[in-house]
Write a protein that holds these residues in place. Structure first.
Motif, mmCIF file in Angstrom:
data_model
loop_
_atom_site.group_PDB
_atom_site.id
_atom_site.type_symbol
_atom_site.label_atom_id
_atom_site.label_comp_id
_atom_site.label_asym_id
_atom_site.label_seq_id
_atom_site.Cartn_x
_atom_site.Cartn_y
_atom_site.Cartn_z
ATOM 1 N N ARG A 97 0.838 -1.201 0.000
ATOM 2 C CA ARG A 97 0.000 0.000 0.000
ATOM 3 C C ARG A 97 0.874 1.253 0.000
ATOM 4 O O ARG A 97 0.555 2.243 -0.668
ATOM 5 N N LEU A 101 0.688 4.046 -2.999
ATOM 6 C CA LEU A 101 0.404 5.448 -2.700
ATOM 7 C C LEU A 101 1.583 6.350 -3.030
ATOM 8 O O LEU A 101 1.395 7.490 -3.484
ATOM 9 N N LEU A 121 2.846 9.940 3.742
ATOM 10 C CA LEU A 121 1.919 8.867 3.425
ATOM 11 C C LEU A 121 1.877 7.854 4.550
ATOM 12 O O LEU A 121 2.809 7.734 5.344
ATOM 13 N N GLU A 124 -3.032 4.156 4.783
ATOM 14 C CA GLU A 124 -4.426 4.550 4.571
ATOM 15 C C GLU A 124 -4.588 5.714 3.601
ATOM 16 O O GLU A 124 -5.565 5.765 2.856
ATOM 17 N N SER A 125 -3.664 6.654 3.611
ATOM 18 C CA SER A 125 -3.815 7.831 2.755
ATOM 19 C C SER A 125 -2.456 8.476 2.516
ATOM 20 O O SER A 125 -1.465 8.098 3.133
ATOM 21 N N ARG A 127 -0.580 12.488 1.098
ATOM 22 C CA ARG A 127 -0.877 13.883 0.760
ATOM 23 C C ARG A 127 0.370 14.582 0.239
ATOM 24 O O ARG A 127 1.492 14.240 0.560
ATOM 25 N N VAL A 215 -7.839 5.592 -7.268
ATOM 26 C CA VAL A 215 -7.644 6.422 -6.083
ATOM 27 C C VAL A 215 -8.762 7.465 -6.005
ATOM 28 O O VAL A 215 -9.414 7.780 -7.006
ATOM 29 N N LYS A 218 -9.578 12.622 -1.205
ATOM 30 C CA LYS A 218 -10.372 12.695 0.017
ATOM 31 C C LYS A 218 -10.723 14.126 0.389
ATOM 32 O O LYS A 218 -11.851 14.413 0.802
ATOM 33 N N ALA A 233 -6.416 8.723 -1.356
ATOM 34 C CA ALA A 233 -6.468 7.397 -0.730
ATOM 35 C C ALA A 233 -6.765 6.370 -1.808
ATOM 36 O O ALA A 233 -7.297 6.682 -2.876
#
Length: 236
Positions: A97, A101, A121, A124-125, A127, A215, A218, A233
């Motif tokens: 993951r 990401l 990162l 889960e998410s 930015r 993706v 969010k 995410a």
């Protein structure tokens, strides 16, 4: 770069030996565990010996002074003697993951063509923060659609090496405004997304953008007078 995660980010197990194990952590001859850095978390997993003793690795860091990779565990966990043969098993679900990401963030920097002032990162998410004036209006749906088009196009992702001197002559490749790679190094690692992006990066990445999967954006936040934060995410 001798660490195995630089050679092959898809390795999930590795047999190696213990160099030392003390209160500071576990240091091995080699590792597949990525250490915290570049906005990417340190890996977790297990280290086990032939006798069946399994040590849970809760974080991985690089020592600032020695540059050794240190595997961290609970203070009361068992310790391995120097020279002990051990097997490393990576928490692959979590790492993969991170890889998906991290590559998605590189694509995001192609969708929003502005200086990057920060990034981070988790599993889960992820930015990125962009240096954007008030005249910029970011459309959540447009960013999400453009990002997913780049993912679906399934571009190859590869590693290249350059020198600090060569990179200094191509400063446009450096997108991060807050932290720049050390240009005095003889070798600097680049991540190329074929026909789309090329930038210095020490993180782990997928081999093709299609592996990222869909993706979602969010949220988009204002962080100061010029900074705008875009959080993405994985849809799954």
């Amino acid at each position: 770069m001798p660490e195995q995660f630089y050679q092959n980010a898809y390795l999930t197990q590795l047999d190696t030996r213990v160099l030392r194990h003390n209160e500071a952590g576990l240091v091995l001859e080699d590792t597949i565990f990525y250490p915290l850095g570049g906005g990417q978390p340190g890996d977790t997993g297990t280290v086990s010996d032939a006798a069946g003793t399994a040590l849970e690795i809760t974080d991985t860091r690089r020592d600032r002074m020695s540059r050794e990779i240190v595997h961290l565990s609970a203070p009361d966990a068992p310790r391995f003697a120097p020279g002990t043969p051990v097997t490393l098993t990576l928490d692959w679900t979590r790492r993969y993951r991170h890889m998906r990401l991290h590559t998605a963030l590189h694509l995001l920097s192609c969708v929003i063509r502005a200086g990057v002032t920060g990034g981070n990162l988790t599993a889960e998410s992820a930015r990125l923060d962009f240096d954007l004036g008030d005249e910029w209006v970011l459309d959540r749906d447009q960013i999400e659609q453009a990002l997913n088009r780049l993912i679906v196009d399934d571009y190859p992702v590869s590693v290249e090496m350059t020198s600090g001197a060569a990179l200094a002559a191509q400063l446009e490749l450096i997108k991060t405004m807050s932290v720049q790679p050390p240009l005095d190094l003889p070798e600097i690692r680049l991540i190329r997304i074929e026909g789309t992006d090329l930038q210095p990066c020490g993180g782990t990445h997928v081999a093709h953008t299609g592996e990222i999967g869909r993706v979602v954006v969010k949220k988009i936040e204002n962080k100061g007078s010029r900074n705008k934060r875009v959080v993405i995410a994985l849809a799954d």
